[in-house]
Design a protein around this motif. Structure first.
Motif, PDB file in Angstrom:
ATOM      1  N   VAL A 106       0.863  -1.188   0.000  1.00 41.18           N
ATOM      2  CA  VAL A 106       0.000   0.000   0.000  1.00 41.18           C
ATOM      3  C   VAL A 106       0.897   1.234   0.000  1.00 41.18           C
ATOM      4  N   HIS A 107       0.687   2.098  -0.957  1.00 41.30           N
ATOM      5  CA  HIS A 107       1.552   3.274  -1.117  1.00 41.30           C
ATOM      6  C   HIS A 107       1.428   4.198   0.092  1.00 41.30           C
ATOM      7  N   PRO A 108       2.551   4.775   0.552  1.00 41.70           N
ATOM      8  CA  PRO A 108       2.488   5.679   1.714  1.00 41.70           C
ATOM      9  C   PRO A 108       1.569   6.873   1.518  1.00 41.70           C
ATOM     10  N   SER A 109       1.317   7.228   0.268  1.00 38.40           N
ATOM     11  CA  SER A 109       0.415   8.357   0.025  1.00 38.40           C
ATOM     12  C   SER A 109      -0.998   8.068   0.520  1.00 38.40           C
ATOM     13  N   GLN A 110      -1.388   6.796   0.548  1.00 40.69           N
ATOM     14  CA  GLN A 110      -2.708   6.441   1.068  1.00 40.69           C
ATOM     15  C   GLN A 110      -2.801   6.774   2.555  1.00 40.69           C
ATOM     16  N   THR A 111      -1.756   6.440   3.281  1.00 47.35           N
ATOM     17  CA  THR A 111      -1.728   6.757   4.717  1.00 47.35           C
ATOM     18  C   THR A 111      -1.677   8.260   4.934  1.00 47.35           C
ATOM     19  N   ALA A 112      -0.858   8.955   4.148  1.00 43.61           N
ATOM     20  CA  ALA A 112      -0.738  10.401   4.302  1.00 43.61           C
ATOM     21  C   ALA A 112      -2.067  11.095   4.006  1.00 43.61           C
ATOM     22  N   ALA A 113      -2.772  10.634   2.981  1.00 39.08           N
ATOM     23  CA  ALA A 113      -4.055  11.242   2.629  1.00 39.08           C
ATOM     24  C   ALA A 113      -5.090  11.002   3.734  1.00 39.08           C
ATOM     25  N   ALA A 114      -5.098   9.784   4.290  1.00 36.36           N
ATOM     26  CA  ALA A 114      -6.045   9.488   5.366  1.00 36.36           C
ATOM     27  C   ALA A 114      -5.758  10.321   6.609  1.00 36.36           C
ATOM     28  N   ARG A 115      -4.475  10.469   6.946  1.00 36.46           N
ATOM     29  CA  ARG A 115      -4.132  11.284   8.116  1.00 36.46           C
ATOM     30  C   ARG A 115      -4.459  12.745   7.871  1.00 36.46           C
ATOM     31  N   ALA A 116      -4.302  13.204   6.618  1.00 34.71           N
ATOM     32  CA  ALA A 116      -4.639  14.591   6.289  1.00 34.71           C
ATOM     33  C   ALA A 116      -6.130  14.852   6.417  1.00 34.71           C
ATOM     34  N   LEU A 117      -6.933  13.817   6.215  1.00 42.56           N
ATOM     35  CA  LEU A 117      -8.383  13.963   6.362  1.00 42.56           C
ATOM     36  C   LEU A 117      -8.842  13.885   7.817  1.00 42.56           C
ATOM     37  N   GLY A 118      -7.897  13.656   8.725  1.00 42.66           N
ATOM     38  CA  GLY A 118      -8.228  13.660  10.140  1.00 42.66           C
ATOM     39  C   GLY A 118      -8.394  12.297  10.770  1.00 42.66           C
ATOM     40  N   LEU A 119      -8.123  11.229  10.030  1.00 45.77           N
ATOM     41  CA  LEU A 119      -8.246   9.893  10.604  1.00 45.77           C
ATOM     42  C   LEU A 119      -7.064   9.616  11.536  1.00 45.77           C
ATOM     43  N   SER A 120      -7.346   8.931  12.610  1.00 43.10           N
ATOM     44  CA  SER A 120      -6.276   8.546  13.524  1.00 43.10           C
ATOM     45  C   SER A 120      -5.447   7.438  12.892  1.00 43.10           C
ATOM     46  N   ARG A 121      -4.301   7.113  13.537  1.00 45.06           N
ATOM     47  CA  ARG A 121      -3.454   6.056  12.998  1.00 45.06           C
ATOM     48  C   ARG A 121      -4.195   4.716  12.970  1.00 45.06           C
ATOM     49  N   TRP A 122      -4.973   4.430  14.023  1.00 40.98           N
ATOM     50  CA  TRP A 122      -5.715   3.183  14.079  1.00 40.98           C
ATOM     51  C   TRP A 122      -6.794   3.124  12.999  1.00 40.98           C
ATOM     52  N   LYS A 123      -7.548   4.218  12.832  1.00 41.34           N
ATOM     53  CA  LYS A 123      -8.590   4.225  11.804  1.00 41.34           C
ATOM     54  C   LYS A 123      -7.988   4.172  10.405  1.00 41.34           C
ATOM     55  N   THR A 124      -6.851   4.806  10.212  1.00 47.55           N
ATOM     56  CA  THR A 124      -6.176   4.722   8.918  1.00 47.55           C
ATOM     57  C   THR A 124      -5.796   3.284   8.606  1.00 47.55           C
ATOM     58  N   LEU A 125      -5.275   2.619   9.618  1.00 51.44           N
ATOM     59  CA  LEU A 125      -4.885   1.225   9.423  1.00 51.44           C
ATOM     60  C   LEU A 125      -6.103   0.349   9.168  1.00 51.44           C
ATOM     61  N   ARG A 126      -7.179   0.606   9.908  1.00 53.18           N
ATOM     62  CA  ARG A 126      -8.356  -0.257   9.826  1.00 53.18           C
ATOM     63  C   ARG A 126      -9.151  -0.039   8.548  1.00 53.18           C
ATOM     64  N   PHE A 127      -9.351   1.217   8.156  1.00 59.23           N
ATOM     65  CA  PHE A 127     -10.264   1.510   7.051  1.00 59.23           C
ATOM     66  C   PHE A 127      -9.562   1.760   5.714  1.00 59.23           C
ATOM     67  N   VAL A 128      -8.255   2.009   5.737  1.00 60.88           N
ATOM     68  CA  VAL A 128      -7.559   2.361   4.502  1.00 60.88           C
ATOM     69  C   VAL A 128      -6.502   1.329   4.137  1.00 60.88           C
ATOM     70  N   VAL A 129      -5.590   1.056   5.063  1.00 65.37           N
ATOM     71  CA  VAL A 129      -4.426   0.239   4.732  1.00 65.37           C
ATOM     72  C   VAL A 129      -4.774  -1.248   4.685  1.00 65.37           C
ATOM     73  N   VAL A 130      -5.389  -1.761   5.742  1.00 67.16           N
ATOM     74  CA  VAL A 130      -5.652  -3.204   5.824  1.00 67.16           C
ATOM     75  C   VAL A 130      -6.579  -3.698   4.711  1.00 67.16           C
ATOM     76  N   PRO A 131      -7.690  -3.017   4.386  1.00 62.19           N
ATOM     77  CA  PRO A 131      -8.529  -3.525   3.284  1.00 62.19           C
ATOM     78  C   PRO A 131      -7.780  -3.631   1.961  1.00 62.19           C
ATOM     79  N   GLN A 132      -6.951  -2.625   1.648  1.00 57.93           N
ATOM     80  CA  GLN A 132      -6.179  -2.703   0.410  1.00 57.93           C
ATOM     81  C   GLN A 132      -5.133  -3.806   0.469  1.00 57.93           C
ATOM     82  N   ALA A 133      -4.499  -3.962   1.628  1.00 53.14           N
ATOM     83  CA  ALA A 133      -3.468  -4.986   1.770  1.00 53.14           C
ATOM     84  C   ALA A 133      -4.050  -6.380   1.598  1.00 53.14           C
TER      85      ALA A 133
END
Length: 302
Positions: free
Chosen positions: A192-219
């Motif tokens: 999963v490209h780091p830009s996905q994490t950066a975009a999620a954090r920029a939208l205000g998601l916490s690290r846990w929510k970023t992992l749960r809703f953005v990174v893990v589903p794609q992975a």
């Protein structure tokens, strides 16, 4: 061409002209039916060559000197008819063991992969523990682990722990395959490209929510085919649990029937049952890989 370094452009073919250009255009734009015919011809040749080769192998085998004895020992029709129902009923235990182990493996391996990817020096002890775990349990042969846990833990008679050899055999499957699947998950998380994490954090998601809703589903979507490959291997390795369990599975029932009749056809019955599970799963993996490739290329799955 004129003399000197000058070139006569009139001698060059006109744009779109020439037999090569026309043939190329006809192949690209007007040759869909021809391409289909060529594809069908290639498939027919491949099927024919496969049938010829397999037919030649079968002919050589059935005309060998000892084929009647081999047929009686391994391909006895009456023995197959008598033993297949019992082995099929025992095969249900293999399916149960596989489903139980797979449920724990998917969750535990994902946890290991997430811990392995935690950043920062404060999480170094956790990362080190995961590294040691994966190195150890990927290095121990599964059959040794099944014997060690299946026979060793019940012998200790520890209070509060189950004494079932089948239970500890399933635990051995979970420990071993979790180490492999954790590395599969880790590869998916790294894909999963780091830009996905950066975009999620920029939208205000916490690290846990970023992992749960953005990174893990794609992975998980990226590594679904290798996960199914591990599931296929797990289904086959449930036969090892039968070596220590009192519960009669397909492999043990086949051995009982083989020992009673001195005929190896029951082992063929167990083999067929495992193939009935693993081959459709293998084809499913091929379909998923084809769809992923088509999605990346923007085309249609073949």
């Amino acid at each position: 061409m004129s003399s000197g370094n000058a070139y006569d452009l009139s001698e060059l073919p006109a744009p779109g002209g020439g037999p090569d250009q026309g043939d190329r255009r006809s192949r690209l734009f007007g040759g869909k039916s021809a391409l289909r015919k060529e594809g069908a011809k290639g498939v027919a040749i491949a099927v024919l060559s496969t049938v010829v080769v397999l037919g030649a192998i079968v002919w050589i085998v059935v005309h060998s000197k000892n084929w009647p004895a081999v047929k009686q020992a391994f391909f006895n029709g009456q023995e197959f008819k008598d033993t297949f129902p019992r082995i099929a009923r025992a095969f249900v235990h293999n399916i149960e063991w596989c489903l139980i182990a797979e449920a724990f493996i998917l969750a535990f391996a994902l946890l290991l992969a997430i811990l392995r990817n935690l950043p920062g020096p404060v999480f170094f002890p956790l990362r080190l523990m995961v590294i040691v775990y994966t190195d150890v349990f990927r290095g121990i042969p599964l059959i040794l682990l099944v014997y060690l846990l299946g026979f060793g833990i019940p012998s200790l008679q520890l209070p509060g722990l189950p004494n079932s050899a089948a239970f500890w055999g399933i635990v051995a499957l979970i420990l071993c395959y979790s180490a492999y699947v954790a590395e599969v998950y880790r590869a998916g998380l790294d894909s999963v490209h780091p830009s996905q994490t950066a975009a999620a954090r920029a939208l205000g998601l916490s690290r846990w929510k970023t992992l749960r809703f953005v990174v893990v589903p794609q992975a998980v979507r990226n590594v679904l085919p290798p996960l199914l490959n591990d599931f296929i291997g797990l289904q086959k390795d449930t036969a090892i649990v039968g070596f220590v369990a009192l519960t009669v599975d397909a492999m043990k029932q086949a051995q009982i029937d083989q020992s009673g009749d001195f005929n190896f056809t029951p082992l063929l019955c167990a083999t067929l049952l495992f193939l009935l599970i693993t081959i459709p799963l293998t084809r499913l993996v091929d379909v998923l890989i084809s769809r992923q490739r088509a999605r990346r290329l923007g085309g249609t799955a073949v």
